[in-house]
Design a protein around this motif. Structure first.
Motif, short mmCIF file in Angstrom:
data_model
loop_
_atom_site.label_atom_id
_atom_site.label_comp_id
_atom_site.label_asym_id
_atom_site.label_seq_id
_atom_site.Cartn_x
_atom_site.Cartn_y
_atom_site.Cartn_z
N SER A 72 0.84 -1.17 0.00
CA SER A 72 0.00 0.00 0.00
C SER A 72 0.89 1.24 0.00
O SER A 72 2.03 1.20 0.49
CB SER A 72 -0.90 0.00 1.24
N SER A 73 0.38 2.30 -0.56
CA SER A 73 1.11 3.55 -0.54
C SER A 73 0.22 4.65 0.02
O SER A 73 -1.00 4.63 -0.17
CB SER A 73 1.59 3.92 -1.95
N LEU A 74 0.84 5.57 0.73
CA LEU A 74 0.13 6.72 1.27
C LEU A 74 0.80 7.96 0.71
O LEU A 74 2.02 8.12 0.84
CB LEU A 74 0.19 6.70 2.81
N HIS A 75 0.01 8.80 0.08
CA HIS A 75 0.53 9.97 -0.60
C HIS A 75 -0.04 11.24 0.03
O HIS A 75 -1.26 11.34 0.23
CB HIS A 75 0.15 9.91 -2.08
N ILE A 76 0.83 12.17 0.35
CA ILE A 76 0.39 13.46 0.89
C ILE A 76 0.70 14.54 -0.15
O ILE A 76 1.85 14.65 -0.61
CB ILE A 76 1.08 13.78 2.23
N THR A 77 -0.30 15.28 -0.49
CA THR A 77 -0.16 16.36 -1.47
C THR A 77 -0.02 17.70 -0.75
O THR A 77 -0.76 17.98 0.19
CB THR A 77 -1.40 16.41 -2.38
N ALA A 78 0.93 18.50 -1.22
CA ALA A 78 1.13 19.84 -0.65
C ALA A 78 1.24 19.77 0.87
O ALA A 78 0.38 20.30 1.59
CB ALA A 78 0.01 20.77 -1.08
N SER A 79 2.29 19.13 1.35
CA SER A 79 2.45 18.87 2.79
C SER A 79 2.43 20.16 3.61
O SER A 79 2.86 21.23 3.15
CB SER A 79 3.75 18.12 3.03
N GLN A 80 1.92 20.01 4.83
CA GLN A 80 1.84 21.12 5.78
C GLN A 80 2.48 20.69 7.09
O GLN A 80 2.59 19.50 7.37
CB GLN A 80 0.37 21.48 6.02
N PRO A 81 2.87 21.63 7.93
CA PRO A 81 3.45 21.26 9.24
C PRO A 81 2.54 20.35 10.04
O PRO A 81 3.02 19.51 10.81
CB PRO A 81 3.65 22.62 9.92
N SER A 82 1.23 20.47 9.85
CA SER A 82 0.28 19.63 10.59
C SER A 82 0.35 18.16 10.17
O SER A 82 -0.16 17.29 10.86
CB SER A 82 -1.15 20.13 10.39
N HIS A 83 1.00 17.88 9.06
CA HIS A 83 1.15 16.50 8.61
C HIS A 83 2.29 15.78 9.33
O HIS A 83 2.42 14.56 9.22
CB HIS A 83 1.40 16.43 7.09
N ALA A 84 3.09 16.51 10.04
CA ALA A 84 4.24 15.91 10.73
C ALA A 84 3.78 14.89 11.76
O ALA A 84 2.77 15.06 12.43
CB ALA A 84 5.06 16.99 11.40
N GLY A 85 4.56 13.81 11.86
CA GLY A 85 4.24 12.76 12.81
C GLY A 85 4.78 11.44 12.30
O GLY A 85 5.59 11.39 11.38
N ILE A 86 4.31 10.37 12.90
CA ILE A 86 4.72 9.04 12.50
C ILE A 86 3.53 8.35 11.84
O ILE A 86 2.43 8.30 12.40
CB ILE A 86 5.18 8.21 13.72
#
Lengths: 110, 115
Positions: A72-86
């Protein structure tokens, strides 16, 4: 042995950039779960994929399941600081509790 | 919004001491899990309960760890005696899909440091 392998182990991206996290299983997948964990806190459910080829999106996060490749793949578009984590992928091989990968640590810089 | 409650959030203890963690799952959730997460690793299942019964405790180090869910609601995980290698985050989760992998709801965790 680790049944779910995640890559990369860690990722540092600049805000606004896209990124992809992968999860590969050594066993047949009947469902794949993605969770996010803020540092030092519990896990938060993101999405569940159950069928081969299934794709789900939540805000700017999209996940796909390739049953044939057992990944499986997880893709984040236009990352933001709120996306930070594990980010952790999980699967229920024995039909009971979820097994998890080691996680991918994401840091988003300004 | 219903949450899984865990306490304490942080616990510092010396090796050979006893330590206990408490978890109150979301009301109505029959399945309860205790996971251990070592820093830099994914969570690993210690024990799973279905109501008051243990479903899986194959990875629970039974010489020092014990878990109970006497009335099928809240649960306690105990370590006695604690060892340095037990330093980790102890996560409790609950779910409403009995006998099948489903969406797990996690608590904030209890971080244990053994000195």
């Amino acid at each position: 042995s680790q049944e779910l392998e995640q890559s990369p182990q860690s990722l540092i991206v600049q805000e606004g950039k896209n990124l992809t996290i992968n999860c590969t299983s050594s066993k047949t997948l009947y469902g794949l779960y993605w969770y996010k964990q803020k540092y030092g806190e519990g896990l938060i459910f993101l999405m569940m994929l159950q069928k081969g080829g299934e794709e789900k999106s939540h805000e700017k996060i999209t996940a796909k399941l390739d049953e044939k490749k057992q990944q499986s793949s997880l893709h984040i578009t236009a990352s933001q600081p709120s996306h930070a984590g594990i980010y952790l992928c999980g699967a229920g091989f024995s039909g009971y509790a979820l097994n998890f990968g080691k996680g991918t640590s994401l840091l988003v810089t300004p | 919004e219903a949450e899984v409650a865990q306490s304490p959030r942080y616990k510092i203890t010396e090796k050979s001491q006893a330590v206990a963690f408490w978890c109150d799952p979301i009301s109505g959730h029959a399945t309860l899990y205790w996971y251990r997460q070592i820093l830099g690793q994914g969570p690993e299942l210690l024990v799973q309960f279905q109501d008051e019964s243990v479903v899986d405790d194959s990875q629970l180090p039974k010489d020092r760890f014990s878990a109970e869910r006497l009335k099928g609601v809240d649960s306690t995980l105990k370590i006695q005696p604690a060892e340095l290698g037990d330093s980790a985050m102890y996560l409790c989760a609950s779910s409403s899909l009995a006998g099948a992998a489903g969406e797990l709801f996690f608590g904030e965790g209890s971080r244990l440091t053994v000195l």
